[in-house]
Design an enzyme around this catalytic site. Structure first.
Site: not given
Ligand code: NOJ
Length: 459
Positions: A165, A365
């Site tokens: 991200e 994710e």
């Molecule tokens: C994106 C992130 O990469 C992760 O670390 C986070 O916990 C999740 N989304 C949920 O917000």
């Protein structure tokens, strides 16, 4: 009709070092910017920290067994850079490396494919003290560390994700990022919690993608032949409000533009005209050579998909699309930013394919926080998460059935963990964690996931 996935599809779960490992100062690990941030009063809800988190550093064997029991055949975890290089550069810490060696071996014994991410936001504090991602030295240090890890692990690890991200850690960590949510907008901040002026902020954006590109090259140079590498970006997916050709075209154009500073430049080797024009005098400084490095060919594109970032329709006016604001009662999951929109799981990979002809795509994710409680019979009945997963995976299957080359899916998260500034309250796991006792309890959604993985289909 059964909603099947292709043979060999990866059914994985995901975590990140700071969110699960704990052992923040053990075995020679150096402090990261998240240790510093979490130890600063007022930064994390309820004063929570990742000092212990899920204690995964000590319990990884049990956690791998747990993953096996819920049917996962892949695990996306991140490597804590300051465990390997406590100062960010220099002499590696053998004990830090040993942890990931043991983890990878344990996964292999369980027949679970390892998918490490090299940077999931825990920059060594020592590098932050020298300017962090504002400095090109950090970019270089990241590539060196990436090459080192590829050299050490690529005999057993076939896939590496460079950076997780980009948008989140760059924008939320260096500026404070405003997101559209049902009924308005909200601002999210992350470590190191800077508020840079646009010029410096844009330069950090450039350094992040340059770090990715240099890491790709370092992994190719130091890793075993055939090692695959790509990013794990939270794609700014514009979803067509109505699925007709003109609105789909609008969504495609909007998606390319909204990802200009990250995915678009990594995949096209140039900034869009609109991005440079809008940045004006604040545009990042770069050379033609930088652009070449940034767009080093990658083997796959990893995307985190949680929600439609925006709904769009076609427009006669420039830039050819119009945003539709979320209705105030648009359904949401527990995280305040989490607008529900399963169709994003169709459009995100679909647009990555149509815009950039990606050879392989991973959903790195997807998941949701809910307010889970353990019932009297000891079970966590997270019907909301089962509904969420079923609807998103139905849309993913639609993409696969359309010929989009999605090779795997990682549910976020293996188990409840530290949700950054939201602390332990936002539970994302398939497995419930009692943070007082570290007891793990698979939720109803874990049973759902196990069946889906076993049938290689939506169930
Ligand atoms: C994106 C992130 O990469 C992760 O670390 C986070 O916990 C999740 N989304 C949920 O917000």
């Amino acid at each position: 009709m059964s909603l099947e996935f292709p043979k060999g599809f990866y059914w994985g779960t995901a975590t990140a070092a700071y969110q699960v490992e704990g052992a923040w100062n053990e075995d020679g690990k150096g402090p990261s910017i998240w240790d510093t941030y979490a130890h600063t009063p007022g930064k994390i809800k309820n004063g929570d920290t990742g000092d212990v988190a899920d204690d995964h550093y000590h319990r990884y064997k049990d956690d791998v067994a747990l993953m096996k029991s819920i049917g996962a055949n892949a695990y996306r975890f991140s490597i804590a850079w300051p465990r390997i290089f406590p100062q960010g550069t220099g002499t590696p810490n053998p004990k830090g490396l040993d942890f990931y060696d043991r983890l990878v071996d344990e996964l292999a014994a369980a027949d679970i494919a390892p998918f490490p991410t090299l940077y999931h936001w825990d920059l060594p504090q020592a590098l932050q003290d020298k300017g962090g991602w504002q400095s090109r030295d950090t970019v270089k240090a990241f590539a060196d560390y990436a090459g080192f890890m590829a050299e050490k692990l690529s005999d057993r690890v076939r896939h590496f994700f460079t950076i997780n991200e980009f948008r989140s850690f760059v924008d939320m960590g260096h500026h404070g990022h405003e997101v559209a949510i049902a009924g308005g907008t909200m601002t999210i901040s992350l470590a190191p919690g800077l508020k840079l002026a646009p010029r410096e902020w844009n330069q950090v954006r450039l350094h992040a993608v340059l770090g990715h590109g240099m890491a790709v090259q370092a992994i190719r140079a130091k890793g075993k032949k055939g090692t695959k590498v790509g990013p794990a970006e939270v794609i700014e997916c514009a979803v067509p409000m109505i699925e007709t050709p003109e609105h789909i075209k609008a969504a495609e154009t909007a998606t390319r533009e909204r990802n200009a500073p990250f995915l678009t430049v990594m995949l096209e080797g140039k900034y869009t005209d609109a991005y440079l024009k809008e940045a004006g005098a604040d545009a990042p400084k770069f050379t033609a050579d930088d652009l070449k490095i940034i767009s080093s060919p990658m083997d796959f594109v990893g995307i985190n998909v949680y929600r439609p970032m925006v709904y769009v329709v076609a427009s006669d006016q420039a830039p050819g699309w119009r945003e539709i604001p979320f209705a105030s009662a648009h359904p949401k999951m527990s995280s305040s930013w989490h607008t529900l929109g399963p169709e994003a799981m169709y459009w995100a990979p679909k647009l990555v394919q149509s815009l950039w002809k990606a050879k392989e795509i991973f959903i790195t994710e997807n998941g949701c926080a809910t307010s889970d409680v353990v019932a009297d019979d000891g079970t966590v009945y997270d019907t909301d998460r089962v509904m969420f997963l079923r609807s998103y995976l139905t849309e993913l299957q639609r993409a696969v059935a359309d010929g989009v080359p999605v090779k795997g899916y990682f549910q976020w998260s293996t188990m409840d963990n530290l949700e950054w500034t939201q602390g332990f309250g936002n539970r994302y796991g398939l497995v419930y964690v009692d943070f007082k006792t570290q007891k793990r309890t698979p939720k109803l959604s874990a049973a759902w996931f196990r069946e889906a993985a076993a049938h290689n289909a939506v169930v």
